[in-house]
Design a protein around this motif. Structure first.
Motif, PDB file in Angstrom:
ATOM      1  N   VAL A  41       0.853  -1.188   0.000  1.00 44.19           N
ATOM      2  CA  VAL A  41       0.000   0.000   0.000  1.00 44.19           C
ATOM      3  C   VAL A  41       0.889   1.237   0.000  1.00 44.19           C
ATOM      4  CG1 VAL A  41      -1.897   1.209   1.142  1.00 44.19           C
ATOM      5  CG2 VAL A  41      -1.710  -1.289   1.334  1.00 44.19           C
ATOM      6  N   LYS A  42       0.546   2.181  -0.823  1.00 41.25           N
ATOM      7  CA  LYS A  42       1.334   3.400  -0.950  1.00 41.25           C
ATOM      8  C   LYS A  42       1.240   4.220   0.334  1.00 41.25           C
ATOM      9  CE  LYS A  42       1.917   7.321  -4.120  1.00 41.25           C
ATOM     10  NZ  LYS A  42       1.276   8.069  -5.228  1.00 41.25           N
ATOM     11  N   GLU A  43       2.370   4.765   0.781  1.00 43.46           N
ATOM     12  CA  GLU A  43       2.341   5.579   1.996  1.00 43.46           C
ATOM     13  C   GLU A  43       1.427   6.786   1.780  1.00 43.46           C
ATOM     14  OE1 GLU A  43       5.916   7.518   3.150  1.00 43.46           O
ATOM     15  OE2 GLU A  43       6.289   8.407   1.187  1.00 43.46           O
ATOM     16  N   GLY A  44       0.700   7.136   2.829  1.00 42.42           N
ATOM     17  CA  GLY A  44      -0.240   8.251   2.765  1.00 42.42           C
ATOM     18  C   GLY A  44      -1.631   7.849   2.338  1.00 42.42           C
ATOM     19  N   ALA A  45      -1.786   6.594   1.882  1.00 48.35           N
ATOM     20  CA  ALA A  45      -3.096   6.149   1.403  1.00 48.35           C
ATOM     21  C   ALA A  45      -4.091   6.046   2.555  1.00 48.35           C
ATOM     22  CB  ALA A  45      -2.967   4.798   0.716  1.00 48.35           C
ATOM     23  N   MET A  46      -5.336   6.339   2.234  1.00 48.64           N
ATOM     24  CA  MET A  46      -6.452   6.096   3.149  1.00 48.64           C
ATOM     25  C   MET A  46      -7.405   5.160   2.408  1.00 48.64           C
ATOM     26  SD  MET A  46      -6.983   9.885   4.840  1.00 48.64           S
ATOM     27  CE  MET A  46      -8.319   9.310   5.882  1.00 48.64           C
ATOM     28  N   VAL A  47      -7.400   3.898   2.828  1.00 51.17           N
ATOM     29  CA  VAL A  47      -8.116   2.844   2.104  1.00 51.17           C
ATOM     30  C   VAL A  47      -9.439   2.552   2.795  1.00 51.17           C
ATOM     31  CG1 VAL A  47      -8.034   0.459   1.317  1.00 51.17           C
ATOM     32  CG2 VAL A  47      -5.929   1.827   1.351  1.00 51.17           C
ATOM     33  N   PRO A  48     -10.581   2.820   2.123  1.00 51.67           N
ATOM     34  CA  PRO A  48     -11.885   2.564   2.734  1.00 51.67           C
ATOM     35  C   PRO A  48     -12.254   1.090   2.671  1.00 51.67           C
ATOM     36  CG  PRO A  48     -12.194   3.434   0.537  1.00 51.67           C
ATOM     37  CD  PRO A  48     -10.714   3.432   0.786  1.00 51.67           C
ATOM     38  N   LYS A  49     -12.925   0.595   3.719  1.00 47.63           N
ATOM     39  CA  LYS A  49     -13.337  -0.802   3.781  1.00 47.63           C
ATOM     40  C   LYS A  49     -14.739  -0.919   4.364  1.00 47.63           C
ATOM     41  CE  LYS A  49      -8.813  -3.050   4.517  1.00 47.63           C
ATOM     42  NZ  LYS A  49      -8.037  -3.830   5.526  1.00 47.63           N
ATOM     43  N   TYR A  50     -15.425  -1.983   3.954  1.00 45.44           N
ATOM     44  CA  TYR A  50     -16.684  -2.388   4.569  1.00 45.44           C
ATOM     45  C   TYR A  50     -16.456  -3.689   5.338  1.00 45.44           C
ATOM     46  CZ  TYR A  50     -19.429   0.848   1.615  1.00 45.44           C
ATOM     47  OH  TYR A  50     -19.967   1.958   1.008  1.00 45.44           O
ATOM     48  N   PRO A  51     -17.345  -4.006   6.264  1.00 44.58           N
ATOM     49  CA  PRO A  51     -17.285  -5.334   6.881  1.00 44.58           C
ATOM     50  C   PRO A  51     -17.537  -6.415   5.828  1.00 44.58           C
ATOM     51  CG  PRO A  51     -18.770  -3.864   8.089  1.00 44.58           C
ATOM     52  CD  PRO A  51     -18.427  -3.185   6.804  1.00 44.58           C
ATOM     53  N   VAL A  52     -17.025  -7.615   6.080  1.00 47.57           N
ATOM     54  CA  VAL A  52     -17.260  -8.733   5.175  1.00 47.57           C
ATOM     55  C   VAL A  52     -18.760  -9.031   5.153  1.00 47.57           C
ATOM     56  CG1 VAL A  52     -16.868 -11.188   4.767  1.00 47.57           C
ATOM     57  CG2 VAL A  52     -14.982  -9.726   5.527  1.00 47.57           C
ATOM     58  N   GLN A  53     -19.306  -9.157   3.930  1.00 46.94           N
ATOM     59  CA  GLN A  53     -20.696  -9.556   3.739  1.00 46.94           C
ATOM     60  C   GLN A  53     -20.730 -10.796   2.865  1.00 46.94           C
ATOM     61  OE1 GLN A  53     -23.453  -6.019   2.931  1.00 46.94           O
ATOM     62  NE2 GLN A  53     -21.492  -5.243   2.206  1.00 46.94           N
ATOM     63  N   GLN A  54     -21.778 -11.585   2.990  1.00 52.26           N
ATOM     64  CA  GLN A  54     -21.931 -12.747   2.119  1.00 52.26           C
ATOM     65  C   GLN A  54     -22.398 -12.326   0.732  1.00 52.26           C
ATOM     66  OE1 GLN A  54     -20.799 -15.924   3.033  1.00 52.26           O
ATOM     67  NE2 GLN A  54     -19.991 -14.458   4.530  1.00 52.26           N
ATOM     68  N   TYR A  55     -23.000 -11.150   0.639  1.00 50.62           N
ATOM     69  CA  TYR A  55     -23.389 -10.571  -0.637  1.00 50.62           C
ATOM     70  C   TYR A  55     -23.663  -9.100  -0.411  1.00 50.62           C
ATOM     71  CZ  TYR A  55     -28.061 -11.322   1.358  1.00 50.62           C
ATOM     72  OH  TYR A  55     -29.153 -11.326   2.191  1.00 50.62           O
ATOM     73  N   VAL A  56     -23.573  -8.308  -1.451  1.00 46.51           N
ATOM     74  CA  VAL A  56     -23.809  -6.877  -1.335  1.00 46.51           C
ATOM     75  C   VAL A  56     -25.245  -6.636  -0.872  1.00 46.51           C
ATOM     76  CG1 VAL A  56     -24.083  -4.755  -2.673  1.00 46.51           C
ATOM     77  CG2 VAL A  56     -22.053  -6.187  -3.001  1.00 46.51           C
ATOM     78  N   GLY A  57     -25.370  -5.844   0.188  1.00 45.05           N
ATOM     79  CA  GLY A  57     -26.692  -5.542   0.717  1.00 45.05           C
ATOM     80  C   GLY A  57     -27.133  -6.448   1.840  1.00 45.05           C
ATOM     81  N   GLU A  58     -26.312  -7.454   2.163  1.00 43.88           N
ATOM     82  CA  GLU A  58     -26.698  -8.350   3.262  1.00 43.88           C
ATOM     83  C   GLU A  58     -26.795  -7.580   4.578  1.00 43.88           C
ATOM     84  OE1 GLU A  58     -25.178 -12.329   5.678  1.00 43.88           O
ATOM     85  OE2 GLU A  58     -23.727 -10.925   4.832  1.00 43.88           O
ATOM     86  N   LYS A  59     -25.847  -6.688   4.800  1.00 40.59           N
ATOM     87  CA  LYS A  59     -25.799  -5.923   6.048  1.00 40.59           C
ATOM     88  C   LYS A  59     -25.906  -4.441   5.740  1.00 40.59           C
ATOM     89  CE  LYS A  59     -22.435  -9.197   8.035  1.00 40.59           C
ATOM     90  NZ  LYS A  59     -21.038  -9.332   8.501  1.00 40.59           N
TER      91      LYS A  59
END
Length: 799
Positions: free
Chosen positions: A667-685
């Motif tokens: 990962v490049k220094e200075g990066a801010m990497v957005p994440k979601y929690p693990v889902q079994q499919y998009v929209g599950e949570k």
């Protein structure tokens, strides 16, 4: 000057001296004594178009490649006649047109030659078919490199290669095999750290020779049509690719589920088997958003039908799959079975929608259903009819995506593997033979599919996939690289094809993970999955005649590895979605070759393995068996090891450990990497918080995250959220500023930031200029803080 005797010997004809000149607004015309007209159109200060006519006559000006939304306009334009040449000058480039032979030379404002005609434009009469074989040759300078050209299965740097664009069903193709499934006649030249681009917009079979035959000549030619090409000046590769992508267009945002993991096989049937596959994904908690139905779901391979023995109630099955989070994607081919009882065939017959041969009879060819006829998708009436055929599938059955295959068109049991060259096409009111229409046939089929699926999916967004493509097809659909093979060589090929396609304006692309033909072992499958989660389109697909190829097919160890990477894909969905937003907003490739990232570093010019996934991830797949690591090159900057936060300085090659459960990932220094929690499919949570991994940098770095409702078109009305972050790190402090755009209200209220590489212990935290108690932001050691999503500035000061 070349003599008539010499011309007769070599068969080529050349323009001679200019006898007429005309300047009309953005167009400049030059006419030679022997009837050649050169039309130069100024699109922008850094982009021009060059068209050549012979016998004083241009063909009708029509192209399927060009976007309706192309940006036009320039700041300055002057045209001067001087003694040896005419000089056209914009604010970025100078174009010299030689009076005696019409040769072109293009320079930047520092007098650096960007493009220089060698023989320049020349042509040869095509006695077999009529018209001309049109040719262009340029001087290739020492150290010049070439990139792009779509899905070629060869080194990213095309110097020394010759390629052919003729979309072809190339089952189990090999390295350097020509031609393949797509025709994207666009290349980027890099000379003295200055980039330029050439797009040869000609739908006939085209050829490019990148200093293969002669080391000082690069040339391109076509079996017919016009010499019609666009020139783009950088000087950065990024600017060239953005200009080409603007010219040929970008897609709409896909639904977020289309960026999840997809599972396919030839074929999943009957219904019980489909449900078993779906149930196993959920039982093992391996995320998956889509299951594909290949041709065996049809009745006798007839498109738009269902095999009622295998699928007695498809609507109910599709609804049940959707309840469990699976979208159903179905295959549709262009070949329509000759069967008077088959309603699709009869409609096309009644309306004259099938392609005909030169002397009148319908074109016929064998495909999966047997003897078939083929709709003429270059006819707008046929496209409208074809789009309407999807109503039942989409509106009534509930299918969420469509996959167009065999649309080169592929034809079995004939040496050419495709339609006869004398087949006639409407070509949107410009009648022609298959010689001209072949390369755009699949594009126009998937265009018709896209229009139909979009109509019946509304108010949700369509998802469409194609195998065959021409420049501009990216406006309508995703694509994949066709029938590859389960070999380590094909893992290498998949890597370079993704880089090349993204650099050629087509970012929504993937490969058949694990290989379509033959059977991978568990190690190869795991290594391929590690690579493919960093590809914009992520799908396993296999031929099905050699065993299973699901994530759990290779034993517990491989299943656990594959599952962990698919989970990482789902964590990174907001990052990937943001990459897609940047792609459609600015034409930025979602995958970048190292040379694209840093063209000034000559070490990058011949690197094939490493690539940037977006602006902040550096990926280097392991591409050989039994490897415990590999050497890789780090481009400029500092890079955090994703797995342990060790920092590596760029500009060097280094050995990186990578046992079977690890891919070299940085990962490049200075990066801010957005994440979601693990889902079994998009929209599950419902997303309760946005997670952001923050990688400390002494200096400034910009990051962003784009979000909307994940489907539908409200984003076009401003209902989106674009968070732009500016990170500024100093020796003993870190400042993060947030700038927000759009009026979409995200479901979460908090952003949880995890810090990597902080060189100090946290002493004080200011949030929007107020000192806050550590308890309020849930400071976890020096690692994690939780702040309101609406913060403007976060200031962290060391002890």
């Amino acid at each position: 000057m070349i003599t008539n005797t010499e011309i007769a010997k070599i068969g080529n004809q050349y323009p001679n001296h200019i006898v007429d000149f005309k300047h009309e607004n953005d167009k400049i015309f030059f006419t030679t004594q022997n009837g050649v007209i050169l039309e130069i159109t100024i699109l922008r200060d850094s982009a021009i178009r060059l068209r050549y006519a012979t016998e004083h006559v241009f063909e009708p000006d029509f192209s399927y490649a060009i976007s309706d939304d192309v940006s036009l306009g320039y700041n300055s334009l002057t045209v001067k006649e001087e003694i040896p040449e005419y000089v056209i000058t914009t604010s970025k480039i100078k174009v010299y047109v030689n009076k005696s032979n019409l040769k072109i030379q293009i320079e930047d404002m520092d007098d650096v030659i960007l493009s220089e005609d060698e023989l320049g434009f020349h042509w040869e009469e095509n006695y077999d078919y009529g018209g001309n074989i049109v040719k262009m040759s340029k001087v290739c300078h020492s150290g010049e490199s070439y990139y792009g050209m779509g899905d070629k299965a060869s080194h990213t740097n095309l110097k020394g290669k010759r390629v052919n664009n003729w979309v072809t069903d190339s089952y189990a193709y090999g390295k350097d095999q020509e031609p393949l499934y797509k025709a994207i006649p666009f290349y980027i030249g890099l000379k003295e750290n200055i980039a330029y681009g050439v797009f040869f917009d000609n739908s006939f079979s085209t050829y490019f020779d990148f200093a293969n035959e002669k080391r000082n000549v690069t040339s391109f030619w076509a079996d017919g049509g016009e010499m019609n090409y666009y020139f783009f000046y950088g000087p950065e590769m990024k600017q060239v690719v953005e200009a080409y992508t603007d010219l040929t267009g970008v897609p709409e945002l896909p639904p977020l589920w289309a960026l999840g993991f997809h599972q396919s096989k030839w074929s999943y049937y009957p219904e019980k088997r489909v449900k078993e596959i779906a149930a196993t994904f959920r039982k093992l908690q391996i995320p998956c958003d889509a299951i594909y139905l290949d041709i065996d779901y049809m009745e006798g391979f007839r498109c738009f039908t269902w095999n009622n023995r295998h699928f007695p109630n498809p609507k109910k099955m599709i609804a049940e799959l959707e309840e469990d989070g699976f979208k159903t994607v179905t295959m549709i081919d262009p070949g329509i079975k000759i069967d008077r009882e088959y309603w699709v065939y009869q409609q096309a017959m009644d309306n004259g929608f099938f392609c005909r041969r030169a002397d009148g009879p319908h074109f016929k060819g064998k495909v999966w259903p047997g003897e078939c006829k083929f709709p003429d998708f270059t006819n707008p009436e046929v496209r409208e009819w074809w789009g309407g055929l999807y109503k039942e599938m989409i509106s009534d059955m509930g299918v969420k995506g469509v996959w167009n295959d065999m649309n080169e068109p592929a034809v079995m049991e004939v040496p050419t593997k495709t339609a006869n060259l004398d087949v006639r096409h409407d070509y949107d009111g410009h009648p022609c033979s298959h010689r001209k229409a072949h390369n755009i046939y699949g594009m126009q089929m998937v265009r018709a599919t896209y229009d139909g699926v979009k109509k019946y999916m509304f108010p949700l967004r369509p998802f469409v996939l194609t195998r065959a493509a021409y420049s501009g097809t990216q406006r309508y659909c995703a694509t994949w690289t066709g029938d590859n093979v389960a070999t380590w060589e094909h893992l290498w090929i998949a890597n370079v094809q993704m880089q090349r396609m993204c650099m050629s304006g087509y970012s929504f692309v993937g490969s058949d993970i694990g290989g379509f033909a033959e059977q991978p072992n568990g190690e190869l499958f795991a290594r391929w999955m590690q690579l493919a989660i960093f590809h914009p389109f992520c799908r396993v697909h296999s031929s099905g005649d050699h065993g299973d190829q699901e994530p759990w097919s290779f034993g517990e160890e491989i299943t656990d590895i594959v599952k962990s990477y698919i989970e990482l894909r789902y964590q990174l969905l907001p990052y990937i979605y943001t990459l897609f937003y940047k792609y459609i907003k600015n034409g930025m490739p979602m995958i970048q070759s190292l040379v694209f990232y840093d063209q000034e570093d000559t070490q990058t010019h011949f690197r094939t393995d490493e690539f940037l996934f977006g602006e902040h991830f550096l990926v280097c797949p392991v591409q050989e068996p039994n490897a415990q690591g590999r050497r890789m090159y780090f481009p400029k900057g500092k890079w955090y090891n994703f797995w342990n936060d060790e920092v590596t300085e760029g500009g060097f090659e280094k050995w990186v450990p990578a046992e079977l459960d690890r891919i070299p990932l940085f990962v490049k220094e200075g990066a801010m990497v957005p994440k979601y929690p693990v889902q079994q499919y998009v929209g599950e949570k419902e997303i309760e918080e946005l997670q952001i991994d923050v990688y400390y940098k002494e200096g400034i770095e910009n990051s962003s995250v784009y979000e909307d409702q994940q489907d539908g078109y409200d984003y076009k009305k401003g209902r989106y959220s674009l968070r732009k972050f500016r990170l500024r790190g100093k020796e003993n402090e870190l400042i993060i500023q947030q700038f927000k755009d759009g009026n979409f209200i995200t479901p979460y209220e908090k952003i949880r930031m995890t810090f990597h590489g902080l060189p100090f212990k946290i002493g004080t935290i200011e949030l929007d200029n107020e000192i806050v108690d550590f308890k309020e932001i849930k400071l976890n050691g020096d690692n994690t803080v939780e702040v309101s999503k609406d913060f403007t500035e976060l200031h962290i000061i060391g002890k």
